[in-house]
Design an enzyme around this catalytic site. Structure first.
Site, short mmCIF file in Angstrom:
data_model
loop_
_atom_site.label_atom_id
_atom_site.label_comp_id
_atom_site.label_asym_id
_atom_site.label_seq_id
_atom_site.Cartn_x
_atom_site.Cartn_y
_atom_site.Cartn_z
NE ARG A 83 40.76 40.83 41.48
CZ ARG A 83 40.06 41.89 41.79
NH1 ARG A 83 40.48 42.69 42.75
NH2 ARG A 83 38.93 42.16 41.17
CE1 TYR B 260 40.59 41.49 34.95
CE2 TYR B 260 41.32 41.09 37.21
CZ TYR B 260 40.97 40.62 35.95
OH TYR B 260 41.00 39.27 35.72
CB CYS C 7 61.54 45.78 34.68
SG CYS C 7 63.01 45.94 35.67
CD GLU D 212 28.59 28.16 37.61
OE1 GLU D 212 29.12 29.18 37.14
OE2 GLU D 212 28.26 27.20 36.94
N PRO D 213 29.44 30.72 43.14
CG PRO D 213 29.13 30.73 45.44
CD PRO D 213 28.72 30.00 44.19
#
Ligand code: LLP
Length: 408
Positions: free
Chosen positions: A301, A305, A333, A262-263
């Protein structure tokens, strides 16, 4: 040869002409690159069935491209099932991973004949029985093997996801008491697994192989999840797919079940790029701040992360280091509104276009309207073909679903 594409492999001239026509922020997705990534993966796993994880990039053109190549689609919501069918994918090619599924999503899935529903809790089994579901199900297993680029995406050992191996074997042993058909087992270690962490994924495969051999029924497939990482930063190394594949087959051991992958990221990450215009530059003694028109609302992202994405000035692509120690930030902001931290940019002026690499996976899919910025546009390219596949939202679109109360 790993075949991974970096920012400098894109034609800057072509990207600038897209900006001239469609403006910024602009996502560009290269459908031909998606085909190539799909082929690389399917030739490393020739017997496997590939279900592309739609969550990485749900654009209709992406789903269509992969559907036409024979891929199935792994979906996590009724919305992703709907988008996949809209792209022409048959329900028999859909795998619905029901993570704590809301009632309307479960209802939607149950109504699709030949779909496979992947479940990870007794309560979801009960809810399927209540709906008189008699179709195909797969058991999601928590093998205790979690991996990935950040703790938020390491799902393999998170109790939220899946049955324990013992619980799965118990359910399998009662297969005849259920109306539905248990056809497979599944586990997903996490997302963005690096070559150094692949042994964790192999443990997961070993557990799945063991369960399939202890199962009282023959399983049609073993789904080993997605998570194949790609290099983002200069120090990251690409996966050696043929090595990964032979280790995975070894870890699974003897089994008559088909392998399912399931990539998501592996198929779309380097097929996408985000283009943004410099609004302002602030020169400080300690560092420089380059303000652009994309931000955490466009690509979350780095904020969420701490992820690294390569950034280059494609209007003046000199390899000088005029702007060392640079923060690339958006118009939001929040101090988390970061696209690049402590990076080196060449000489830049407001109006220049920056390209942000590896933006095809979890970029557009996680975009929001935070701070009331309309969502960006997306252009697909495919050889010589160019087409706008998602229109830029307008300021008026921001209020499209807003309702006025009637007591003012
Ligand atoms: N299968 C399941 C059950 C998953 O939960 C996921 C990802 C995949 C497949 C695909 O994983 P991939 O091959 O793309 O690594 N937003 C994060 C990634 C979250 C992934 C969640 N699940 C990011 O931007 O890194």
């Amino acid at each position: 040869m790993n075949g991974h594409r970096t920012l400098s492999d894109w034609s800057y001239g072509k990207l600038l002409s897209l900006v001239a026509e469609y403006g910024t922020p602009l996502y560009v997705i290269d459908l031909d690159r998606i085909r190539k990534n799909y082929r690389r993966l399917s030739s490393a796993f020739p017997d496997a069935n590939i279900y592309y994880a739609a969550k990485a990039n749900t654009a209709g053109a992406v789903l269509q491209t992969l559907g036409r190549m024979g891929a199935g689609i792994e979906c996590v919501s009724a919305g992703e099932l709907y988008r996949s069918m809209r792209a022409g994918i048959e329900p028999a090619k859909l795998l619905y991973t029901a993570v704590n599924p809301p009632d309307p999503d479960l209802d939607f899935a149950v109504d699709l004949s030949d779909i496979t529903i992947n479940i990870g809790s007794h309560d979801t089994l009960r809810r399927l029985s209540e709906r008189n579901y008699s179709g195909r199900i797969c058991l999601r297993i928590n093998t205790g093997s979690g991996a990935g680029h950040h703790k938020y995406v390491s799902t393999g050992s998170d109790a939220k996801f899946g049955f324990s191996p013992e619980q799965a074997l118990e359910i399998l042993s009662k297969y005849s008491s259920y109306d539905f058909n248990i056809v497979g087992i599944h586990a997903h270690a996490g997302s963005g697994i690096s070559p150094q962490e692949m042994d964790v994924h192999q443990n997961l495969c070993k557990t799945l192989g063991d369960i399939s051999r202890s199962s009282p029924i023959d399983l049609e497939f073993i789904d080993i999840g997605g998570g194949f990482g790609v290099p983002y930063g200069p120090e990251d190394t690409p996966l050696n797919l043929s090595e990964v594949s032979s280790k995975i087959y070894n870890s699974l051991g003897d089994t008559s079940a088909n392998i399912v992958l399931e990539p998501g990221r592996y198929i779309v990450a380097d097929a996408g790029i985000l283009l943004t215009t410099i609004n302002t530059i602030k020169y400080l003694d300690s560092h420089n701040i380059v303000g652009v028109d994309a931000g955490m609302h466009t690509l979350i992202r780095p904020a969420l992360y701490g992820s690294y994405h390569d950034i280059k000035n494609i209007s003046s692509p000199h390899n000088d280091s005029s702007l060392p120690n640079t923060t690339v930030t958006g118009p939001i902001c929040e101090s988390a509104d970061l696209l690049g931290v402590n990076i080196e940019l060449g000489a830049s002026t407001p109006g220049d276009i920056l390209a942000i690499g590896n933006a095809g996976a979890y970029g557009e899919a996680m975009e929001s309207q935070y701070n009331s910025f309309p969502r960006s546009a997306t252009v697909a390219i495919d050889g010589e073909n160019v087409g706008l596949i998602r229109k830029r939202e307008t300021i008026e679109d921001l209020c499209l679903y807003e309702n006025e109360v009637d007591w003012f």
